[in-house]
Design an enzyme around this catalytic site. Sequence first.
Site, mmCIF file in Angstrom:
data_model
loop_
_atom_site.group_PDB
_atom_site.id
_atom_site.type_symbol
_atom_site.label_atom_id
_atom_site.label_comp_id
_atom_site.label_asym_id
_atom_site.label_seq_id
_atom_site.Cartn_x
_atom_site.Cartn_y
_atom_site.Cartn_z
ATOM 1 C CD GLU A 208 -2.685 -0.957 2.639
ATOM 2 O OE1 GLU A 208 -3.810 -0.493 2.474
ATOM 3 O OE2 GLU A 208 -2.230 -1.260 3.758
ATOM 4 C CG HIS A 232 -7.113 -8.462 4.638
ATOM 5 N ND1 HIS A 232 -8.438 -8.707 4.857
ATOM 6 C CD2 HIS A 232 -6.883 -7.220 5.116
ATOM 7 C CE1 HIS A 232 -8.989 -7.652 5.443
ATOM 8 N NE2 HIS A 232 -8.055 -6.738 5.613
ATOM 9 C CE LYS A 328 -1.844 0.551 7.078
ATOM 10 N NZ LYS A 328 -2.733 0.074 6.021
HETATM 11 C C1 BG6 Z 1 -7.950 -3.138 6.196
HETATM 12 C C2 BG6 Z 1 -6.782 -2.712 7.048
HETATM 13 O O1 BG6 Z 1 -8.529 -4.302 6.713
HETATM 14 O O2 BG6 Z 1 -7.499 -3.382 4.870
HETATM 15 C C3 BG6 Z 1 -6.144 -1.468 6.457
HETATM 16 O O3 BG6 Z 1 -7.218 -2.446 8.365
HETATM 17 C C4 BG6 Z 1 -5.766 -1.698 5.017
HETATM 18 O O4 BG6 Z 1 -4.993 -1.085 7.207
HETATM 19 C C5 BG6 Z 1 -6.949 -2.230 4.222
HETATM 20 O O5 BG6 Z 1 -5.341 -0.458 4.472
HETATM 21 C C6 BG6 Z 1 -6.537 -2.637 2.828
HETATM 22 O O6 BG6 Z 1 -7.682 -2.916 2.075
HETATM 23 P P1 BG6 Z 1 -7.791 -2.534 0.552
HETATM 24 O O7 BG6 Z 1 -9.136 -3.010 0.142
HETATM 25 O O8 BG6 Z 1 -7.624 -1.042 0.470
HETATM 26 O O9 BG6 Z 1 -6.670 -3.239 -0.134
#
Ligand code: BG6
Length: 477
Positions: A208, A232, A328
């Site tokens: 990210e 995830h 991040k």
């Molecule tokens: C969330 C986390 O579950 O998923 C976040 O708490 C993260 O920190 C996010 O940024 C990422 O999700 P996506 O859909 O933006 O890839």
Amino acid sequence: MRKPPVAPLATFVIFGALGDLTRRLLAPALVNLVRDGLLTKGTKILGVAHTEGDDNSLRDVLGEYIDDKSDWPNMSANVHYRRGDFTQAETFAALAKELTGNVVFYLATSPGFFGQIVDHLGDAGLLDEKGGFRRVVIEKPFGTDLESARALNRQILARASEEQIYRIDHFLGKETVQNILVTRFGNALMDAVWNRRYIDYVEITAAEVVTVGTRGAFYDGTGALRDMVPNHLFQLLSLVCMEPPVSLSADAIRTEKAKVIAAVPPIPPEDAVRGRYAKGKIGKAKVPDYTAEPDVNPKGRTETYVALKVAVETWRWSGVPFYLRTGKAMSARDTEIVIHFRDAPLSLFPDAEGGKLPPNTLILQIQPNEGMTLDIAAKAPGPIVAPVPVSLDFLYASHFDIGHRTGYETLLYDVLIGDQTLFQRADQIEGGWAAVQPLLDAWGKKGKPEPYKAGSDGPEAAAALLERDGRAWHPIQ
Ligand code: BG6
């Protein structure tokens, strides 16, 4: 195309109705479902929160993030607000008086409330399914470690059956994540090579560019491992590794996924790297050191990056390493799964420089630029046979309209129609925590994450984790 059936009439009771999740994702997703003709007319939203307010103030708050307002008036007439304290029995007694029929209780609150809200729902008789279904949707994080996840499961399952509980992992709402199943089990070609005989190793990346931003108060007590891995990334891992289910029923699929997670041995600290972003630049934007972000303890140990080598001890995957990483403030937003195939049995064709041809790779691009790329060798035109790598590309956006979706539409629809396929069962959650528990234990006690420059691809130790196995990460791009 087959049209999905319209969902049964129900009331969505959203605890935490004024929060970010409800405004940015849940309300827009429900409006998209109205637009798609998938909600029965009269589907209600009953928002509950602690703040002073009324129906109109909730309608204003929820309307804010709805881009296409054409269907909002229809929906907003059925939006109501109830002020209530989630810790008080009277809040639930009042709900019990007015709720009838099918009800979805959506816990969009801070995780500290999950257990007590379910207790109160149970005490007030709100989980009794005599007059219609009663389902509970629980957001993440589900626990903070193995022990707390087990305790929360125990507490919730004392009040409701597993069939009533929908534990959300929003990654499973992404079209490309669901497409992993179709890629694997809708194509005989893939099935033939999807095992340790042909696959050398697999990378799963969720990079990210966003920083901790204003979420310091939550994130500093959580870190990248808890925030992204047992949920995830393990969901992606289990979809890549699961055996073909005997049917498409939720239980058949979830059982196969749970088996994968149960086959991940606890990860030893020597197979893990933790990092934390340091001052740097992402594009033109300056990023401060993580420890200088708001609501972050400057002396803390919280990581914003993690890389892991994970084993899946099953007949199909024994000996194949899975390298997982997430972070991040990285160089690009890139969520992808890279399947590295083994070398061809015999190197018949040298490449253009006389060297060995690279092995095939399959990249499942989850986001952005959703799609799939297969890298293969092709003969470059000319008198000598000098193959070069080329890509077969499938770009989702060239075939389908996938814009304007929040990723929650399918999940909310599935709750209404009672399909638990895309939700986590108790055993998956606990299996995920069990695998990362040694790291939580070790990292909570000593040492600090290795710094990496904001806007880079992560700490050097992460590159070394693969180098020691003679491998390298796919570039983040
Ligand atoms: C969330 C986390 O579950 O998923 C976040 O708490 C993260 O920190 C996010 O940024 C990422 O999700 P996506 O859909 O933006 O890839």
